[in-house]
Design an enzyme around this catalytic site. Structure first.
Site, PDB file in Angstrom:
ATOM      1  N   TYR A 167       0.868  -1.183   0.000  1.00  0.00           N
ATOM      2  CA  TYR A 167       0.000   0.000   0.000  1.00  0.00           C
ATOM      3  C   TYR A 167       0.905   1.234   0.000  1.00  0.00           C
ATOM      4  CZ  TYR A 167      -4.244   2.569   1.447  1.00  0.00           C
ATOM      5  OH  TYR A 167      -5.306   3.434   1.515  1.00  0.00           O
ATOM      6  N   ARG A 221      -6.054  10.595 -10.689  1.00  0.00           N
ATOM      7  CA  ARG A 221      -5.422  11.233  -9.513  1.00  0.00           C
ATOM      8  C   ARG A 221      -4.940  10.117  -8.593  1.00  0.00           C
ATOM      9  NH1 ARG A 221      -5.610  10.311  -4.755  1.00  0.00           N
ATOM     10  NH2 ARG A 221      -7.584  11.042  -3.935  1.00  0.00           N
ATOM     11  N   LYS A 252      -5.839  -1.852  -2.780  1.00  0.00           N
ATOM     12  CA  LYS A 252      -6.985  -1.617  -1.894  1.00  0.00           C
ATOM     13  C   LYS A 252      -7.731  -2.928  -1.652  1.00  0.00           C
ATOM     14  CE  LYS A 252      -7.088   3.050  -1.503  1.00  0.00           C
ATOM     15  NZ  LYS A 252      -7.252   3.850  -0.307  1.00  0.00           N
ATOM     16  N   GLU A 274     -12.213   5.111  -6.618  1.00  0.00           N
ATOM     17  CA  GLU A 274     -10.910   5.391  -6.020  1.00  0.00           C
ATOM     18  C   GLU A 274     -10.050   6.211  -6.965  1.00  0.00           C
ATOM     19  OE1 GLU A 274     -10.126   3.915  -2.776  1.00  0.00           O
ATOM     20  OE2 GLU A 274      -8.635   5.514  -2.937  1.00  0.00           O
ATOM     21  N   ASP A 275      -9.510   7.271  -6.456  1.00  0.00           N
ATOM     22  CA  ASP A 275      -8.503   8.061  -7.148  1.00  0.00           C
ATOM     23  C   ASP A 275      -8.936   8.555  -8.538  1.00  0.00           C
ATOM     24  OD1 ASP A 275      -7.189   7.597  -4.822  1.00  0.00           O
ATOM     25  OD2 ASP A 275      -5.373   6.784  -5.701  1.00  0.00           O
ATOM     26  N   ASP A 299     -14.051   6.507  -1.809  1.00  0.00           N
ATOM     27  CA  ASP A 299     -13.129   6.333  -0.690  1.00  0.00           C
ATOM     28  C   ASP A 299     -12.393   7.623  -0.351  1.00  0.00           C
ATOM     29  OD1 ASP A 299     -11.743   4.778   1.193  1.00  0.00           O
ATOM     30  OD2 ASP A 299     -10.074   4.490  -0.196  1.00  0.00           O
ATOM     31  N   ASP A 300     -12.009   8.376  -1.356  1.00  0.00           N
ATOM     32  CA  ASP A 300     -11.223   9.591  -1.123  1.00  0.00           C
ATOM     33  C   ASP A 300     -12.062  10.682  -0.464  1.00  0.00           C
ATOM     34  OD1 ASP A 300      -8.755   8.639  -2.441  1.00  0.00           O
ATOM     35  OD2 ASP A 300     -10.106   8.487  -4.143  1.00  0.00           O
ATOM     36  N   ASN A 308      -0.507  11.533   0.272  1.00  0.00           N
ATOM     37  CA  ASN A 308       0.280  10.328  -0.037  1.00  0.00           C
ATOM     38  C   ASN A 308       0.914  10.461  -1.408  1.00  0.00           C
ATOM     39  OD1 ASN A 308      -0.620   8.916   2.328  1.00  0.00           O
ATOM     40  ND2 ASN A 308      -2.591   8.639   1.315  1.00  0.00           N
TER      41      ASN A 308
HETATM   42  N1  LIG Z   1      -4.704   9.793   4.044  1.00  0.00           N
HETATM   43  C1  LIG Z   1      -5.708   9.375   3.320  1.00  0.00           C
HETATM   44  O1  LIG Z   1      -6.428   8.432   3.689  1.00  0.00           O
HETATM   45  C2  LIG Z   1      -5.996  10.038   2.028  1.00  0.00           C
HETATM   46  C3  LIG Z   1      -5.108  10.910   1.486  1.00  0.00           C
HETATM   47  N2  LIG Z   1      -5.401  11.530   0.305  1.00  0.00           N
HETATM   48  C4  LIG Z   1      -4.373  12.387  -0.253  1.00  0.00           C
HETATM   49  O2  LIG Z   1      -4.835  13.719  -0.300  1.00  0.00           O
HETATM   50  C5  LIG Z   1      -4.232  14.382  -1.395  1.00  0.00           C
HETATM   51  C6  LIG Z   1      -5.299  15.150  -2.136  1.00  0.00           C
HETATM   52  O3  LIG Z   1      -6.261  14.288  -2.632  1.00  0.00           O
HETATM   53  P1  LIG Z   1      -7.641  14.861  -3.228  1.00  0.00           P
HETATM   54  O4  LIG Z   1      -8.313  15.701  -2.260  1.00  0.00           O
HETATM   55  O5  LIG Z   1      -8.368  13.726  -3.778  1.00  0.00           O
HETATM   56  O6  LIG Z   1      -7.075  15.748  -4.419  1.00  0.00           O
HETATM   57  P2  LIG Z   1      -7.791  16.917  -5.187  1.00  0.00           P
HETATM   58  O7  LIG Z   1      -7.057  17.088  -6.450  1.00  0.00           O
HETATM   59  O8  LIG Z   1      -9.247  16.704  -5.234  1.00  0.00           O
HETATM   60  O9  LIG Z   1      -7.532  18.200  -4.252  1.00  0.00           O
HETATM   61  C7  LIG Z   1      -6.289  18.777  -4.057  1.00  0.00           C
HETATM   62  C8  LIG Z   1      -6.482  20.131  -3.461  1.00  0.00           C
HETATM   63  O10 LIG Z   1      -5.223  20.632  -3.061  1.00  0.00           O
HETATM   64  C9  LIG Z   1      -5.049  21.932  -3.594  1.00  0.00           C
HETATM   65  N3  LIG Z   1      -3.625  22.158  -3.808  1.00  0.00           N
HETATM   66  C10 LIG Z   1      -2.789  21.522  -4.637  1.00  0.00           C
HETATM   67  N4  LIG Z   1      -1.544  22.012  -4.515  1.00  0.00           N
HETATM   68  C11 LIG Z   1      -1.607  22.976  -3.591  1.00  0.00           C
HETATM   69  C12 LIG Z   1      -0.659  23.865  -3.036  1.00  0.00           C
HETATM   70  N5  LIG Z   1       0.623  23.832  -3.392  1.00  0.00           N
HETATM   71  N6  LIG Z   1      -1.089  24.743  -2.106  1.00  0.00           N
HETATM   72  C13 LIG Z   1      -2.373  24.773  -1.736  1.00  0.00           C
HETATM   73  N7  LIG Z   1      -3.312  23.960  -2.208  1.00  0.00           N
HETATM   74  C14 LIG Z   1      -2.930  23.066  -3.139  1.00  0.00           C
HETATM   75  C15 LIG Z   1      -5.858  21.951  -4.872  1.00  0.00           C
HETATM   76  O11 LIG Z   1      -6.139  23.286  -5.175  1.00  0.00           O
HETATM   77  P3  LIG Z   1      -6.961  23.748  -6.483  1.00  0.00           P
HETATM   78  O12 LIG Z   1      -8.347  23.261  -6.238  1.00  0.00           O
HETATM   79  O13 LIG Z   1      -6.845  25.199  -6.479  1.00  0.00           O
HETATM   80  O14 LIG Z   1      -6.312  23.064  -7.637  1.00  0.00           O
HETATM   81  C16 LIG Z   1      -7.076  21.147  -4.427  1.00  0.00           C
HETATM   82  O15 LIG Z   1      -7.986  21.968  -3.751  1.00  0.00           O
HETATM   83  C17 LIG Z   1      -3.515  13.310  -2.223  1.00  0.00           C
HETATM   84  O16 LIG Z   1      -2.142  13.385  -1.961  1.00  0.00           O
HETATM   85  C18 LIG Z   1      -4.050  12.017  -1.669  1.00  0.00           C
HETATM   86  O17 LIG Z   1      -3.072  11.001  -1.683  1.00  0.00           O
HETATM   87  C19 LIG Z   1      -6.571  11.336  -0.359  1.00  0.00           C
HETATM   88  C20 LIG Z   1      -7.483  10.466   0.139  1.00  0.00           C
HETATM   89  C21 LIG Z   1      -7.239   9.717   1.355  1.00  0.00           C
HETATM   90  C1  LIG Z   2      -5.223   6.769   0.719  1.00  0.00           C
HETATM   91  C2  LIG Z   2      -5.857   7.201  -0.485  1.00  0.00           C
HETATM   92  O1  LIG Z   2      -6.943   6.759  -0.814  1.00  0.00           O
HETATM   93  C3  LIG Z   2      -5.224   8.180  -1.312  1.00  0.00           C
HETATM   94  O2  LIG Z   2      -4.170   8.693  -0.957  1.00  0.00           O
HETATM   95  O3  LIG Z   2      -5.772   8.483  -2.367  1.00  0.00           O
HETATM   96 MG   LIG Z   3      -7.407   7.127  -2.830  1.00  0.00          MG
END
Ligand SMILES: NC(=O)C1=CN([C@@H]2O[C@H](COP(=O)(O)OP(=O)(O)OC[C@H]3O[C@@H](n4cnc5c(N)ncnc54)[C@H](OP(=O)(O)O)[C@@H]3O)[C@@H](O)[C@H]2O)C=CC1
Ligand SMILES: CC(=O)C(=O)O
Ligand SMILES: [Mg+2]
Length: 642
Positions: A190, A243, A261, A333-334, A356-357, A498
């Site tokens: 993972y 993503r 997963k 997912e993603d 999931d996200d 991540n």
């Molecule tokens: N720990 C866990 O269980 C999980 C972790 N994640 C992690 O979260 C992260 C984001 O995922 P997700 O929400 O799906 O992604 P999205 O693409 O949906 O969202 C990313 C957000 O971050 C913003 N962003 C990107 N770069 C910057 C920066 N340098 N400064 C400020 N804001 C920034 C983007 O801004 P803008 O909208 O303006 O482009 C957007 O709002 C990934 O790395 C993923 O691995 C996700 C799911 C689960």
């Molecule tokens: C953990 C997870 O789902 C992610 O980073 O997208």
């Molecule tokens: Mg994910």
């Protein structure tokens, strides 16, 4: 002689079973091995053994089942013969599933191979003599040997590949290894290693795992699903690879994520492996590097958008429902956020789906926050939250926190949302930006002057909790963490992104910059940190705590829809698993070592909620849902092949 679906066969041949099945369905793609049986009861073909317990007498008695419901007979296959031990499936053993691969084929069948653990008797009765060296070992020794071997590899990707090879060679051993060494192997199968595996998927690709559905399959997805050998699929994890973690668009190579997963669904949640189906939808990629990579495994074109994309997804969703029924769980997912929210909204009302996200992450983070209140004091509504990243994870978490606050205080959602602030790539989300904001950001546009930098937002908003969900590594700078530590005695800091390279800060940075006062958790694991003679252990705020138990709960209750209250129930169950001993170490998540017990508790709460909401179809409701969930869990111990 007896008759079956209009066909007939004699009691010394099973060939007719296969024939009649072929007739009763247009096409039978069950990996069924059927053979003639000689007078001594042994098959003529050495690649086939007959399961002796399932006598022809029993077959005769069972035969009407096939006649009455020819569809249900297609649910068997070799896995059922040796009794896949999960009650998460219909336990009916269909009479035609009476033979399995043996001999050379058995050694190459990952579902049944035991390697050196085949007993003398099994070797004799399944034509294995001479195909294995003389020694017989037990599964425990195999686990020990493999762990020793794995630890020889210094490069994480080598460990990943060794684990994938094992999964394809000996499935039960793979799961036993993973279950018994979950804390050591989770980072291998993972995050973070799976991220690197996806980036290099084309180069390391050996044997395909899961189903690839590309634009080329448009119009024939139903047929493609029939090519998958398992017919009793209960969970699908699907991505379109746009993503992948915080690594961006990895196209078809995102397949590592559904595969990873789903291996957690089995290891952590006890869903049997044959019920799990990883799927990658390939609509192209906008990753120029991959498009130019000679080893890229996907469609070499830019991503399909709009109607073409929507039609493919629509066809996929109806084909899945048609093939596996309305109770198959589909985990998105993603996907990139411009598709993720719309897909969830569209299919959430007609299918058993969750993202999931957006939702799993929300549930795990809320659990961590509720647990953290034990260390920092106050209730949710007394805290102020600031997010870096306002996408799927960020806004999903924010919405669940606001919902929980609203349930706790009785205040309307519109009010509780005001305690939550977001920064995206353009700065603080404020009302003056409303017109240009994507729909999922709008609820978080509060009255405030524009603020560009995160550190300034921290100083102005004065959050007690800072959550990173940006996918942008090292954005929680020393200044940001120090600002949090100036404002709060115990700043709560989550760096969720991540893999490790994208984490907003490391555990070491969080503890040293806050002078050991941070309550810290991260999406990818960090080793314990020593600061001023004290060892700090951080928790892993990852949806892997939630989705396996959530999925198990949905399956055992026969739920037909996912409801927000189930996510709250899962969150509550997880928070309840954090012990006093964990708190004393500064931990806000329980150790992953206990995850199967945790998943059973999550499953029970989710199932109970499904019954309460009238969304459960598996009746009557079991009295003790925790015990029932535990009893349904897959065990990786070898079966005895008599
Ligand atoms: N720990 C866990 O269980 C999980 C972790 N994640 C992690 O979260 C992260 C984001 O995922 P997700 O929400 O799906 O992604 P999205 O693409 O949906 O969202 C990313 C957000 O971050 C913003 N962003 C990107 N770069 C910057 C920066 N340098 N400064 C400020 N804001 C920034 C983007 O801004 P803008 O909208 O303006 O482009 C957007 O709002 C990934 O790395 C993923 O691995 C996700 C799911 C689960
Ligand atoms: C953990 C997870 O789902 C992610 O980073 O997208
Ligand atoms: Mg994910």
């Amino acid at each position: 002689m007896f008759s079956l679906s209009g066909s007939s066969f004699t009691n010394n041949s099973l060939y007719g079973v296969s024939r009649c099945l072929t007739q009763s369905r247009k096409r039978v793609s069950v990996p069924m091995v059927v053979a003639s049986v000689s007078s001594n009861g042994r098959p003529a073909d050495r690649n086939v053994s007959v399961l002796m317990e399932n006598t022809l007498k029993e077959m005769r008695e069972n035969a009407p089942v096939i006649e009455k419901d020819s569809k249900s007979t297609v649910t068997g296959g070799v896995g059922d013969v040796y009794g896949e031990d999960s009650a998460t499936e219909d336990q009916t053993i269909t009479p035609w599933t009476v033979s399995v691969a043996s001999g050379y084929s058995l050694l190459r069948d990952p579902h049944h191979n035991k390697g050196l653990a085949f007993s003398e008797k099994e070797r004799d009765s399944h034509y294995l003599c001479g195909l294995l060296p003389p020694v017989v070992v037990d599964q425990e020794l195999q686990v020990k040997k493999l762990m020793n071997n794995l630890r020889q590899y210094d490069v994480p990707l080598q460990r990943y590949m060794a684990m994938m090879d094992l999964q394809e060679r000996n499935e039960r051993l793979f799961y036993k290894l993973l279950i018994e060494n979950v804390e050591e192997l989770l980072p291998v199968v993972y995050t973070p290693t799976v991220g690197e595996a996806c980036q290099k998927y084309g180069s390391i690709f050996r044997r395909p795992q899961g189903l690839f559905i590309s634009l080329k399959e448009k119009g024939k997805i139903l047929e493609v699903l029939k090519n998958w050998p398992e017919k009793k699929v209960q969970v699908i994890v699907v991505t379109d690879g746009e993503r992948i973690l915080g690594l961006g668009d990895l196209g078809c190579q995102g397949m590592g994520i559904p595969v990873g997963k789903l291996s957690l669904y089995t290891a952590l949640g006890g869903i049997r492996p044959s019920a799990c189906l990883p799927i990658t939808i390939d609509v192209g990629t906008n990753n120029e590097k991959l498009l130019k990579d000679e080893f890229y495994i996907g469609l070499r074109q830019r991503r399909a958008r709009g109607q073409e994309y929507a039609e493919l997804l629509d066809e996929f969703m109806s084909a899945v429902k048609k093939t596996y029924g309305e109770k198959v769980l589909i985990q998105f997912e993603d996907f990139a956020n411009h598709n993720a929210f719309d897909l969830l909204a569209k299919y959430g009302i007609s299918h058993l789906v969750f993202n999931d996200d957006i939702q799993g992450t929300a549930s795990v983070v809320l659990a961590g926050l509720v647990a953290a209140l034990n260390l920092v004091g106050g209730n949710l509504a007394q805290h102020t939250f600031l997010f870096l990243g306002a996408g799927e994870a960020g806004t999903g978490i924010a919405e669940l926190i606001a919902l929980e606050m609203s349930k706790q205080t009785g205040a309307p959602l519109g009010e509780t949302r005001k305690k939550i602030w977001m920064v995206d790539s353009k700065g603080l989300i404020v009302r003056s930006r409303m017109e240009s904001l994507q729909h999922f950001k709008r609820p978080w546009a509060h009255d405030h002057e524009p603020v560009k930098e995160l550190v300034n937002a921290v100083k102005l908003i004065k959050p007690t909790v800072l959550i990173g969900s940006s996918g942008a590594g090292r954005t929680f700078t020393k200044e940001v963490v120090q600002a949090m530590a100036t404002l709060n005695k115990k700043p709560v800091i989550f760096a969720l992104s991540n893999p490790t390279s994208q984490s907003e800060c490391t555990a070491e940075e969080a503890y040293t910059w806050s002078e050991g006062r941070a309550i810290f958790a991260s999406g990818s694991p960090f080793a314990p940190v020593e600061y001023k003679g004290k060892v700090f252990m951080s928790g892993q705020a990852n949806n892997a705590y939630i989705f396996p138990g959530l999925g198990l709960g949905l399956i055992i209750s026969g739920a037909i829809r996912v409801h927000d209250d189930m996510l709250l129930a899962a969150s509550e169950a997880l928070a309840a698993e954090v012990s006093q001993e964990n708190f004393e170490k500064g931990l806000i998540y329980p150790p992953f070592a206990n995850i199967r017990k945790i998943s059973a508790h999550i499953a029970a709460k989710v199932a109970a909620k499904a019954y309460e909401l009238g969304l459960a179809t598996r009746l009557p409701q079991p009295e003790n849902l925790v015990a029932y969930a535990e009893s349904c869990m897959y065990s990786p111990s070898y079966r005895s092949y008599r």
